[in-house]
Design an enzyme around this catalytic site. Sequence first.
Site, mmCIF file in Angstrom:
data_model
loop_
_atom_site.group_PDB
_atom_site.id
_atom_site.type_symbol
_atom_site.label_atom_id
_atom_site.label_comp_id
_atom_site.label_asym_id
_atom_site.label_seq_id
_atom_site.Cartn_x
_atom_site.Cartn_y
_atom_site.Cartn_z
ATOM 1 N N GLY A 45 2.458 2.211 11.116
ATOM 2 C CA GLY A 45 3.526 3.212 11.056
ATOM 3 C C GLY A 45 4.237 3.446 12.384
ATOM 4 N N GLY A 71 2.689 -1.210 4.397
ATOM 5 C CA GLY A 71 2.668 0.213 4.053
ATOM 6 C C GLY A 71 4.079 0.735 3.856
ATOM 7 N N GLY A 72 4.638 1.374 4.891
ATOM 8 C CA GLY A 72 5.940 2.038 4.794
ATOM 9 C C GLY A 72 7.029 1.203 4.126
ATOM 10 N N ASN A 94 0.862 -1.182 0.000
ATOM 11 C CA ASN A 94 0.000 0.000 0.000
ATOM 12 C C ASN A 94 0.901 1.235 0.000
ATOM 13 O OD1 ASN A 94 -1.885 1.977 0.460
ATOM 14 N ND2 ASN A 94 -2.489 1.267 2.507
ATOM 15 N N TRP A 95 1.003 1.867 -1.191
ATOM 16 C CA TRP A 95 1.914 3.016 -1.307
ATOM 17 C C TRP A 95 1.280 4.285 -0.724
ATOM 18 C CZ3 TRP A 95 3.979 2.453 -7.085
ATOM 19 C CH2 TRP A 95 4.804 1.331 -7.158
ATOM 20 N N LYS A 96 0.009 4.198 -0.364
ATOM 21 C CA LYS A 96 -0.713 5.360 0.200
ATOM 22 C C LYS A 96 -0.530 6.592 -0.687
ATOM 23 C CE LYS A 96 -0.474 3.238 4.736
ATOM 24 N NZ LYS A 96 -0.368 3.384 6.173
ATOM 25 N N SER A 118 3.230 -2.047 10.447
ATOM 26 C CA SER A 118 4.672 -2.085 10.750
ATOM 27 C C SER A 118 5.383 -3.361 10.287
ATOM 28 C CB SER A 118 4.922 -1.859 12.249
ATOM 29 O OG SER A 118 4.546 -0.546 12.610
ATOM 30 N N GLU A 127 -5.544 -4.960 10.892
ATOM 31 C CA GLU A 127 -4.470 -4.015 11.194
ATOM 32 C C GLU A 127 -4.817 -3.266 12.478
ATOM 33 O OE1 GLU A 127 -2.130 -2.671 7.464
ATOM 34 O OE2 GLU A 127 -3.976 -1.538 7.520
ATOM 35 N N HIS A 141 -9.848 1.228 5.111
ATOM 36 C CA HIS A 141 -8.564 1.384 5.802
ATOM 37 C C HIS A 141 -8.756 2.338 6.983
ATOM 38 C CE1 HIS A 141 -4.429 2.500 6.643
ATOM 39 N NE2 HIS A 141 -4.064 1.420 5.972
HETATM 40 P P1 PGA Z 1 2.613 0.370 7.816
HETATM 41 O O1 PGA Z 1 1.155 0.602 7.181
HETATM 42 O O2 PGA Z 1 3.147 -0.900 7.232
HETATM 43 O O3 PGA Z 1 3.398 1.583 7.382
HETATM 44 O O4 PGA Z 1 2.435 0.297 9.282
HETATM 45 C C1 PGA Z 1 0.289 -0.463 6.970
HETATM 46 C C2 PGA Z 1 -1.045 0.019 6.444
HETATM 47 O O5 PGA Z 1 -1.478 1.100 6.848
HETATM 48 O O6 PGA Z 1 -1.673 -0.647 5.625
#
Ligand code: PGA
Length: 243
Positions: free
Chosen positions: A171, A228-229, A8-10, A207, A165, A93
Amino acid sequence: MKKIIIANWKDNLVATKSLTLAQKYKTIKICDCLKAVVCPDFSAISSVASIFKKTALQLGAQNCSALPIGAHTGEVSVEILKSLGVKYVIVGHSERRACGESDEVVSQKASKVLAAKMLPVVCVGETALERRSGNTLLTLERQIRGALGKLPKNLKSARIILAYEPVWEIGSGKMLAASEAEETCLIIKNFAKKCGALKVEVIFGGSINKNNSQEYLNKKNIDGLLVGGASLDFKNFSQIVNC
Ligand code: PGA
Protein backbone atom coordinates in the site's frame (compact mmCIF):
# COMPACT_ATOMS: atom_id res chain seq x y z
CA MET A 1 3.18 -23.48 -16.23
CA LYS A 2 0.79 -20.52 -16.08
CA LYS A 3 1.70 -17.70 -13.72
CA ILE A 4 -0.91 -16.78 -11.16
CA ILE A 5 -2.41 -13.38 -10.33
CA ILE A 6 -4.22 -13.20 -7.00
CA ALA A 7 -6.56 -10.31 -6.19
CA ASN A 8 -6.86 -9.58 -2.48
CA TRP A 9 -9.89 -7.36 -1.88
CA LYS A 10 -9.13 -7.32 1.88
CA ASP A 11 -11.86 -5.76 4.05
CA ASN A 12 -12.49 -2.86 1.68
CA LEU A 13 -15.91 -3.47 0.19
CA VAL A 14 -19.39 -3.49 1.69
CA ALA A 15 -21.58 -6.30 0.33
CA THR A 16 -23.15 -4.40 -2.57
CA LYS A 17 -19.74 -3.16 -3.73
CA SER A 18 -18.25 -6.68 -3.73
CA LEU A 19 -21.11 -7.84 -5.94
CA THR A 20 -20.78 -4.91 -8.32
CA LEU A 21 -17.03 -5.48 -8.65
CA ALA A 22 -17.54 -9.24 -9.12
CA GLN A 23 -20.01 -8.53 -11.95
CA LYS A 24 -17.35 -6.42 -13.67
CA TYR A 25 -14.68 -9.08 -13.10
CA LYS A 26 -16.96 -11.58 -14.84
CA THR A 27 -16.18 -9.87 -18.15
CA ILE A 28 -12.43 -9.95 -17.63
CA LYS A 29 -10.18 -11.36 -20.35
CA ILE A 30 -7.31 -13.38 -18.95
CA CYS A 31 -4.15 -13.82 -20.98
CA ASP A 32 -3.48 -17.48 -21.91
CA CYS A 33 -0.27 -17.44 -19.91
CA LEU A 34 -2.02 -16.48 -16.64
CA LYS A 35 -4.51 -17.75 -14.07
CA ALA A 36 -6.57 -15.33 -11.98
CA VAL A 37 -7.80 -15.88 -8.44
CA VAL A 38 -10.01 -13.52 -6.45
CA CYS A 39 -10.12 -13.38 -2.65
CA PRO A 40 -13.21 -11.53 -1.42
CA ASP A 41 -13.96 -11.15 2.28
CA PHE A 42 -15.62 -14.18 3.93
CA SER A 43 -19.13 -12.70 3.81
CA ALA A 44 -18.98 -12.18 0.03
CA ILE A 45 -17.44 -15.53 -0.97
CA SER A 46 -20.70 -17.34 -1.56
CA SER A 47 -22.32 -14.68 -3.77
CA VAL A 48 -19.08 -13.97 -5.65
CA ALA A 49 -18.79 -17.74 -6.27
CA SER A 50 -22.14 -17.82 -8.01
CA ILE A 51 -21.23 -14.79 -10.14
CA PHE A 52 -17.94 -16.46 -11.18
CA LYS A 53 -19.59 -19.74 -12.20
CA LYS A 54 -18.75 -20.60 -15.82
CA THR A 55 -15.87 -18.09 -15.87
CA ALA A 56 -12.15 -18.83 -15.67
CA LEU A 57 -11.87 -16.90 -12.41
CA GLN A 58 -11.00 -18.97 -9.38
CA LEU A 59 -11.94 -18.30 -5.80
CA GLY A 60 -9.66 -17.72 -2.85
CA ALA A 61 -10.06 -16.76 0.80
CA GLN A 62 -8.01 -14.23 2.75
CA ASN A 63 -7.62 -16.38 5.83
CA CYS A 64 -8.94 -19.54 7.50
CA SER A 65 -9.26 -21.05 10.92
CA ALA A 66 -6.42 -23.14 12.34
CA LEU A 67 -9.15 -25.34 13.89
CA PRO A 68 -11.33 -27.98 12.30
CA ILE A 69 -15.02 -27.32 11.58
CA GLY A 70 -16.94 -27.23 14.86
CA ALA A 71 -17.93 -25.11 17.84
CA HIS A 72 -15.43 -22.28 17.36
CA THR A 73 -17.33 -19.00 17.43
CA GLY A 74 -16.19 -16.49 14.84
CA GLU A 75 -13.88 -18.88 12.97
CA VAL A 76 -14.22 -20.02 9.35
CA SER A 77 -12.81 -23.48 8.77
CA VAL A 78 -11.22 -24.87 5.63
CA GLU A 79 -14.10 -27.33 5.39
CA ILE A 80 -16.58 -24.45 5.06
CA LEU A 81 -14.35 -22.62 2.58
CA LYS A 82 -13.98 -25.74 0.47
CA SER A 83 -17.74 -26.26 0.42
CA LEU A 84 -18.09 -22.74 -1.06
CA GLY A 85 -15.74 -23.54 -3.94
CA VAL A 86 -12.61 -21.91 -2.53
CA LYS A 87 -9.39 -23.32 -4.02
CA TYR A 88 -6.72 -20.97 -2.62
CA VAL A 89 -6.32 -19.65 0.93
CA ILE A 90 -4.00 -16.80 1.90
CA VAL A 91 -2.32 -17.53 5.24
CA GLY A 92 0.02 -15.39 7.29
CA HIS A 93 -0.59 -12.12 5.47
CA SER A 94 1.46 -9.39 7.15
CA GLU A 95 -1.75 -7.62 8.15
CA ARG A 96 -2.68 -10.75 10.14
CA ARG A 97 0.82 -11.20 11.52
CA ALA A 98 0.55 -7.56 12.70
CA CYS A 99 -2.52 -8.66 14.71
CA GLY A 100 -0.38 -11.24 16.50
CA GLU A 101 -0.58 -14.31 14.21
CA SER A 102 2.52 -16.37 14.98
CA ASP A 103 4.60 -18.58 12.67
CA GLU A 104 3.13 -21.55 14.52
CA VAL A 105 -0.46 -20.53 13.75
CA VAL A 106 0.52 -19.86 10.13
CA SER A 107 1.90 -23.39 9.98
CA GLN A 108 -1.28 -24.88 11.47
CA LYS A 109 -3.39 -23.01 8.93
CA ALA A 110 -1.17 -24.05 5.99
CA SER A 111 -1.42 -27.63 7.17
CA LYS A 112 -5.25 -27.47 7.36
CA VAL A 113 -5.43 -25.96 3.85
CA LEU A 114 -3.16 -28.65 2.38
CA ALA A 115 -4.97 -31.48 4.17
CA ALA A 116 -8.23 -30.20 2.63
CA LYS A 117 -6.52 -30.41 -0.79
CA MET A 118 -6.61 -26.67 -1.35
CA LEU A 119 -3.66 -24.41 -2.09
CA PRO A 120 -2.13 -22.28 0.66
CA VAL A 121 -0.68 -18.91 -0.29
CA VAL A 122 1.77 -18.40 2.57
CA CYS A 123 2.82 -14.76 2.89
CA VAL A 124 6.31 -13.84 4.02
CA GLY A 125 8.16 -10.55 4.05
CA GLU A 126 10.40 -8.31 6.07
CA THR A 127 9.39 -5.06 7.77
CA ALA A 128 11.19 -1.80 7.03
CA LEU A 129 13.07 -2.13 10.31
CA GLU A 130 14.18 -5.70 9.54
CA ARG A 131 15.43 -4.55 6.14
CA ARG A 132 17.25 -1.52 7.57
CA SER A 133 18.99 -3.69 10.13
CA GLY A 134 20.14 -6.16 7.49
CA ASN A 135 17.84 -8.95 8.69
CA THR A 136 15.73 -9.50 5.58
CA LEU A 137 16.97 -13.01 4.80
CA LEU A 138 16.96 -14.07 8.45
CA THR A 139 13.33 -12.98 8.73
CA LEU A 140 12.32 -14.78 5.55
CA GLU A 141 14.10 -17.96 6.60
CA ARG A 142 12.44 -17.87 10.03
CA GLN A 143 8.98 -17.36 8.52
CA ILE A 144 9.45 -20.11 5.94
CA ARG A 145 10.85 -22.59 8.43
CA GLY A 146 8.03 -21.66 10.82
CA ALA A 147 5.34 -22.17 8.19
CA LEU A 148 6.67 -25.25 6.39
CA GLY A 149 9.20 -26.91 8.68
CA LYS A 150 6.70 -28.84 10.78
CA LEU A 151 4.31 -29.85 8.02
CA PRO A 152 3.74 -33.61 7.84
CA LYS A 153 5.84 -35.22 5.11
CA ASN A 154 2.88 -36.19 2.93
CA LEU A 155 1.69 -32.55 2.82
CA LYS A 156 5.13 -31.24 1.89
CA SER A 157 4.89 -32.90 -1.50
CA ALA A 158 1.76 -30.92 -2.44
CA ARG A 159 1.80 -27.67 -4.40
CA ILE A 160 2.49 -24.71 -2.11
CA ILE A 161 2.51 -21.03 -3.04
CA LEU A 162 4.67 -18.58 -1.12
CA ALA A 163 3.94 -14.89 -1.54
CA TYR A 164 6.89 -12.60 -0.97
CA GLU A 165 5.57 -9.23 0.12
CA PRO A 166 8.04 -6.85 1.73
CA VAL A 167 5.82 -5.32 4.43
CA TRP A 168 7.10 -1.80 3.71
CA GLU A 169 5.87 -2.11 0.10
CA ILE A 170 2.27 -2.91 0.90
CA GLY A 171 0.00 0.00 0.00
CA SER A 172 2.99 2.36 -0.01
CA GLY A 173 3.93 2.69 -3.67
CA LYS A 174 7.55 1.87 -2.73
CA MET A 175 8.95 -1.19 -4.45
CA LEU A 176 11.98 -3.42 -4.75
CA ALA A 177 13.55 -3.37 -8.19
CA ALA A 178 12.26 -6.31 -10.23
CA SER A 179 15.75 -7.87 -10.36
CA GLU A 180 16.07 -7.83 -6.55
CA ALA A 181 12.50 -9.11 -6.16
CA GLU A 182 13.36 -12.02 -8.47
CA GLU A 183 16.61 -12.76 -6.67
CA THR A 184 14.78 -12.89 -3.33
CA CYS A 185 11.98 -15.06 -4.75
CA LEU A 186 14.66 -17.54 -5.80
CA ILE A 187 16.24 -17.50 -2.32
CA ILE A 188 12.76 -18.11 -0.84
CA LYS A 189 12.23 -21.08 -3.14
CA ASN A 190 15.54 -22.55 -1.99
CA PHE A 191 14.69 -21.99 1.70
CA ALA A 192 11.39 -23.79 1.10
CA LYS A 193 13.17 -26.69 -0.62
CA LYS A 194 15.49 -26.96 2.37
CA CYS A 195 12.36 -27.34 4.53
CA GLY A 196 11.34 -30.30 2.35
CA ALA A 197 8.67 -28.55 0.27
CA LEU A 198 8.91 -30.08 -3.18
CA LYS A 199 6.54 -28.07 -5.39
CA VAL A 200 6.86 -24.43 -4.50
CA GLU A 201 5.85 -21.40 -6.53
CA VAL A 202 6.89 -17.95 -5.32
CA ILE A 203 4.77 -14.96 -6.22
CA PHE A 204 5.50 -11.32 -5.45
CA GLY A 205 3.35 -8.50 -4.08
CA GLY A 206 3.16 -5.04 -2.62
CA SER A 207 2.05 -1.98 -4.62
CA ILE A 208 1.61 -3.92 -7.85
CA ASN A 209 -0.50 -2.15 -10.48
CA LYS A 210 -1.07 -2.08 -14.23
CA ASN A 211 1.98 0.10 -14.80
CA ASN A 212 4.55 -2.08 -13.05
CA SER A 213 3.08 -5.62 -13.19
CA GLN A 214 4.65 -6.61 -16.49
CA GLU A 215 8.16 -5.86 -15.36
CA TYR A 216 7.79 -8.32 -12.47
CA LEU A 217 5.85 -10.90 -14.48
CA ASN A 218 8.62 -10.94 -17.09
CA LYS A 219 11.03 -12.32 -14.51
CA LYS A 220 11.49 -16.04 -14.89
CA ASN A 221 11.67 -16.75 -11.15
CA ILE A 222 8.60 -14.74 -10.17
CA ASP A 223 5.68 -17.13 -10.56
CA GLY A 224 2.89 -14.58 -10.21
CA LEU A 225 1.63 -11.55 -8.33
CA LEU A 226 -0.48 -10.76 -5.27
CA VAL A 227 -2.44 -7.58 -5.87
CA GLY A 228 -4.21 -5.57 -3.17
CA GLY A 229 -5.27 -1.96 -3.85
CA ALA A 230 -5.12 -2.20 -7.66
CA SER A 231 -7.51 -5.18 -7.62
CA LEU A 232 -10.30 -2.91 -6.34
CA ASP A 233 -10.17 -1.02 -9.62
CA PHE A 234 -11.55 -3.20 -12.40
CA LYS A 235 -9.69 -1.43 -15.22
CA ASN A 236 -6.40 -1.61 -13.38
CA PHE A 237 -6.76 -5.31 -12.54
CA SER A 238 -8.04 -6.26 -15.98
CA GLN A 239 -4.92 -4.74 -17.54
CA ILE A 240 -2.73 -6.77 -15.21
CA VAL A 241 -4.34 -10.08 -16.21
CA ASN A 242 -4.82 -9.27 -19.87
CA CYS A 243 -1.19 -8.56 -20.62
P1 PGA B 1 -1.11 -3.67 -2.17
O1 PGA B 1 -1.41 -4.91 -1.19
O2 PGA B 1 -1.11 -4.21 -3.56
O3 PGA B 1 -2.26 -2.72 -1.92
O4 PGA B 1 0.19 -3.11 -1.77
C1 PGA B 1 -0.86 -6.16 -1.43
C2 PGA B 1 -1.21 -7.13 -0.32
O5 PGA B 1 -1.29 -6.70 0.83
O6 PGA B 1 -1.42 -8.31 -0.57
